[in-house]
Design a protein around this motif. Sequence first.
Motif, PDB file in Angstrom:
ATOM      1  N   PRO A 118      31.229  82.068  60.945  1.00 38.00           N
ATOM      2  CA  PRO A 118      29.750  82.124  60.881  1.00 38.00           C
ATOM      3  C   PRO A 118      29.202  81.013  59.972  1.00 38.00           C
ATOM      4  O   PRO A 118      29.786  80.720  58.925  1.00 38.00           O
ATOM      5  N   HIS A 119      28.059  80.425  60.365  1.00 38.09           N
ATOM      6  CA  HIS A 119      27.464  79.299  59.618  1.00 38.09           C
ATOM      7  C   HIS A 119      27.304  79.598  58.135  1.00 38.09           C
ATOM      8  O   HIS A 119      27.594  78.759  57.285  1.00 38.09           O
ATOM      9  N   ASP A 120      26.800  80.832  57.822  1.00 39.71           N
ATOM     10  CA  ASP A 120      26.468  81.098  56.411  1.00 39.71           C
ATOM     11  C   ASP A 120      27.711  81.138  55.509  1.00 39.71           C
ATOM     12  O   ASP A 120      27.608  80.949  54.302  1.00 39.71           O
ATOM     13  N   GLU A 121      28.888  81.316  56.093  1.00 33.28           N
ATOM     14  CA  GLU A 121      30.097  81.308  55.258  1.00 33.28           C
ATOM     15  C   GLU A 121      30.404  79.906  54.729  1.00 33.28           C
ATOM     16  O   GLU A 121      31.181  79.726  53.794  1.00 33.28           O
ATOM     17  N   LEU A 122      29.783  78.916  55.356  1.00 35.79           N
ATOM     18  CA  LEU A 122      30.019  77.539  54.905  1.00 35.79           C
ATOM     19  C   LEU A 122      28.977  77.062  53.883  1.00 35.79           C
ATOM     20  O   LEU A 122      29.114  75.989  53.295  1.00 35.79           O
ATOM     21  N   ASP A 123      27.951  77.925  53.664  1.00 36.97           N
ATOM     22  CA  ASP A 123      26.850  77.507  52.776  1.00 36.97           C
ATOM     23  C   ASP A 123      27.326  77.122  51.375  1.00 36.97           C
ATOM     24  O   ASP A 123      26.893  76.133  50.805  1.00 36.97           O
ATOM     25  N   ILE A 124      28.230  77.920  50.800  1.00 39.32           N
ATOM     26  CA  ILE A 124      28.632  77.629  49.411  1.00 39.32           C
ATOM     27  C   ILE A 124      29.361  76.295  49.297  1.00 39.32           C
ATOM     28  O   ILE A 124      29.349  75.676  48.243  1.00 39.32           O
ATOM     29  N   TYR A 125      29.991  75.869  50.374  1.00 42.90           N
ATOM     30  CA  TYR A 125      30.688  74.568  50.342  1.00 42.90           C
ATOM     31  C   TYR A 125      29.709  73.415  50.582  1.00 42.90           C
ATOM     32  O   TYR A 125      29.928  72.305  50.141  1.00 42.90           O
ATOM     33  N   ASN A 126      28.646  73.718  51.331  1.00 41.89           N
ATOM     34  CA  ASN A 126      27.688  72.667  51.694  1.00 41.89           C
ATOM     35  C   ASN A 126      26.602  72.451  50.636  1.00 41.89           C
ATOM     36  O   ASN A 126      25.861  71.480  50.699  1.00 41.89           O
ATOM     37  N   THR A 127      26.493  73.393  49.701  1.00 40.38           N
ATOM     38  CA  THR A 127      25.398  73.333  48.728  1.00 40.38           C
ATOM     39  C   THR A 127      25.950  73.092  47.332  1.00 40.38           C
ATOM     40  O   THR A 127      26.911  73.750  46.930  1.00 40.38           O
ATOM     41  N   ASP A 128      25.306  72.201  46.585  1.00 39.74           N
ATOM     42  CA  ASP A 128      25.835  71.894  45.247  1.00 39.74           C
ATOM     43  C   ASP A 128      25.379  72.946  44.231  1.00 39.74           C
ATOM     44  O   ASP A 128      24.549  73.816  44.536  1.00 39.74           O
ATOM     45  N   TRP A 129      25.908  72.836  43.003  1.00 44.94           N
ATOM     46  CA  TRP A 129      25.671  73.856  41.956  1.00 44.94           C
ATOM     47  C   TRP A 129      24.183  74.032  41.647  1.00 44.94           C
ATOM     48  O   TRP A 129      23.720  75.115  41.357  1.00 44.94           O
ATOM     49  N   MET A 130      23.429  72.909  41.728  1.00 47.74           N
ATOM     50  CA  MET A 130      22.006  72.984  41.366  1.00 47.74           C
ATOM     51  C   MET A 130      21.130  73.447  42.527  1.00 47.74           C
ATOM     52  O   MET A 130      19.945  73.693  42.355  1.00 47.74           O
ATOM     53  N   GLY A 131      21.712  73.486  43.726  1.00 49.72           N
ATOM     54  CA  GLY A 131      20.894  73.797  44.906  1.00 49.72           C
ATOM     55  C   GLY A 131      19.991  72.628  45.255  1.00 49.72           C
ATOM     56  O   GLY A 131      18.952  72.790  45.890  1.00 49.72           O
ATOM     57  N   LYS A 132      20.407  71.422  44.835  1.00 47.24           N
ATOM     58  CA  LYS A 132      19.558  70.240  45.072  1.00 47.24           C
ATOM     59  C   LYS A 132      20.044  69.447  46.280  1.00 47.24           C
ATOM     60  O   LYS A 132      19.264  68.813  46.975  1.00 47.24           O
ATOM     61  N   TYR A 133      21.351  69.457  46.496  1.00 42.84           N
ATOM     62  CA  TYR A 133      21.939  68.677  47.591  1.00 42.84           C
ATOM     63  C   TYR A 133      22.574  69.620  48.605  1.00 42.84           C
ATOM     64  O   TYR A 133      23.316  70.521  48.214  1.00 42.84           O
ATOM     65  N   ARG A 134      22.277  69.383  49.891  1.00 48.69           N
ATOM     66  CA  ARG A 134      22.831  70.234  50.945  1.00 48.69           C
ATOM     67  C   ARG A 134      23.378  69.397  52.081  1.00 48.69           C
ATOM     68  O   ARG A 134      22.672  68.528  52.596  1.00 48.69           O
ATOM     69  N   GLY A 135      24.636  69.678  52.439  1.00 46.63           N
ATOM     70  CA  GLY A 135      25.215  68.987  53.574  1.00 46.63           C
ATOM     71  C   GLY A 135      25.201  69.872  54.802  1.00 46.63           C
ATOM     72  O   GLY A 135      24.715  71.009  54.768  1.00 46.63           O
TER      73      GLY A 135
END
Length: 500
Positions: free
Chosen positions: A50-67
């Motif tokens: 599921p897409h949301d399981e990849l969110d923690i890997y795609n988002t940086d610690w600050m929530g500023k950068y998202r891949g």
Amino acid sequence: MLSRRLFARCLSSRRVFSTLNPVTDSDVTHFTRILSPSSVLSTLSPVSTPHDELDIYNTDWMGKYRGKSTTVLKPKTTEEVSEIVKWCHDKRIPIVPQGGNTGLVGGSVPLKDEVILSLANMSNVRSFDPVSGILVADAGCILQSLTDYVAPYDHIMPLDLGAKGSCQIGGNVSTNAGGLRLLRYGSLHGSVLGLEVVLPNGTILDQLTSLRKDNTGYDLKQLFIGAEGTLGVITGVSILTAPAPQASNNVILALPTFDNVVPLFKTVKRQLSEILSAFEFIDRTAYNLAVKHGQGRALSDEDVEGAECFILVETSGGRREHDEEKLADLLEHLLEADKPLINTGVLAQNPAQFSSLWALREGVTEAVSKEGKAYKYDISVPAATFKQVVDTTRDHLRSKGLLNEDAVKHVLGYGHVGDGNLHLNIVAKAYTPEIQAALEPFVYEIVASHRGSVSAEHGIGAMKTHALPYSKTEVSIALMRKIKELFDPRGIMNPGKVLE
Ligand code: FAD
Ligand code: MLT
Ligand code: ZN
């Protein structure tokens, strides 16, 4: 309308990716053949995470950068890393190596849909020699777990940072992390003895020596320390740990004015000499935020009254009575001076208070992120200018009409005085183009005017590629490009990071 600078950055990012390919179903099929099922997370077929399981890997610690990566690979061995990289090299698929994902410059997450190669499943200690103190570990070992591993042998890691519970030793080496112990133990360029690295074509470079002395030509490992994953994937680290101090103490000093920081540092260095192990700065705004968000031990109202800033001093030595006597003498000297440099000092009386004072300093990062969206500038400037840099930035934002609850809420400073490293943080309600435009190049021009560094310890990542010329000459940048080209001619390793 896009500014010219932003437009140029979009163009250069497009150029970096123009020869690279996205992951396809057939690539994922290949990865499922070479890795165990739990090591492949992908929204593509045949895995379909599921897409949301990849969110923690795609988002940086600050929530500023998202891949927007579709695929996270979690190899368990160096050979598996090599297989993955070889495949990606042949198919021109870009890779972002990821450690604990605590980086603060957007280096650990994709800019687009690069494969994320997480080292999380490589977390074994390979060897430890309690006589020399040399530790050899997989790159995915969490810093705190290594600290815990060497503790029974009376050793400590030569670095410590607030992210120790999540960051990995491979990430620390890749960012050349500084942190709270650099004053005592120096940088990782000194304490890392060897590395094992998978090069961008999949070749394993074994430089995992455990030698204190090795003058056999070019010291290649130094290139990977601070390369932020742009030259290869670090899979193993050999590092010199230090004998654990037999006694550690800390004290927080409240200063009536910032002007006293540098004279205080001189006095403290002279009086504590070999037992001084940290000298950390927190301005009043940073202190207030740390207390507001419940980080560490707050001082009494009386202790903080009239304090413009605070200094946390730590001592680490071999004999408790000797160290305590030195610290007590220092405090007496400071408090009884004709013109005292400090208002007061609060000494930790037991291990819980010791940890709690540290939590106040280490917790500023967390407090800032709870308070709002942080623009984080991690700069090297002379210690005497820390306050001036913070005040000038605040005044500048005020002059632009941006200093209010709906835009920038706080401008604050903290950091490592002994290393000349200021963390200038601008806490905003949201990340906006107006605030960004007000801060850059303004902050970088201040840094350049001091011949400072735009990145003291966090790295360049995606955040500061355009700012490199403020701290590096054209000749240096041209050489960096040649090195990148030599190691990674296809440009698959962490594209768009460090170099544009
Ligand atoms: P990641 O964030 O996952 O990655 C960082 C970079 O290294 C990325 O470019 C990534 O691609 C690359 N990378 C990671 N692992 C590898 C590998 N095995 N091989 C090749 N490349 C790799 N930093 C300091 O310097 N000093 C501090 O005091 C400090 N305190 C912090 C406190 C907090 C609360 C937080 C959130 C961060 C702090 N940081 C500090 C920043 C961060 O923790 C460090 O940069 C840390 O070293 C990153 O390690 P990581 O494993 O999380 O790496
Ligand atoms: C620190 O010194 O606390 C870290 O580098 C993290 C930060 O800058 O917030
Ligand atoms: Zn720091």
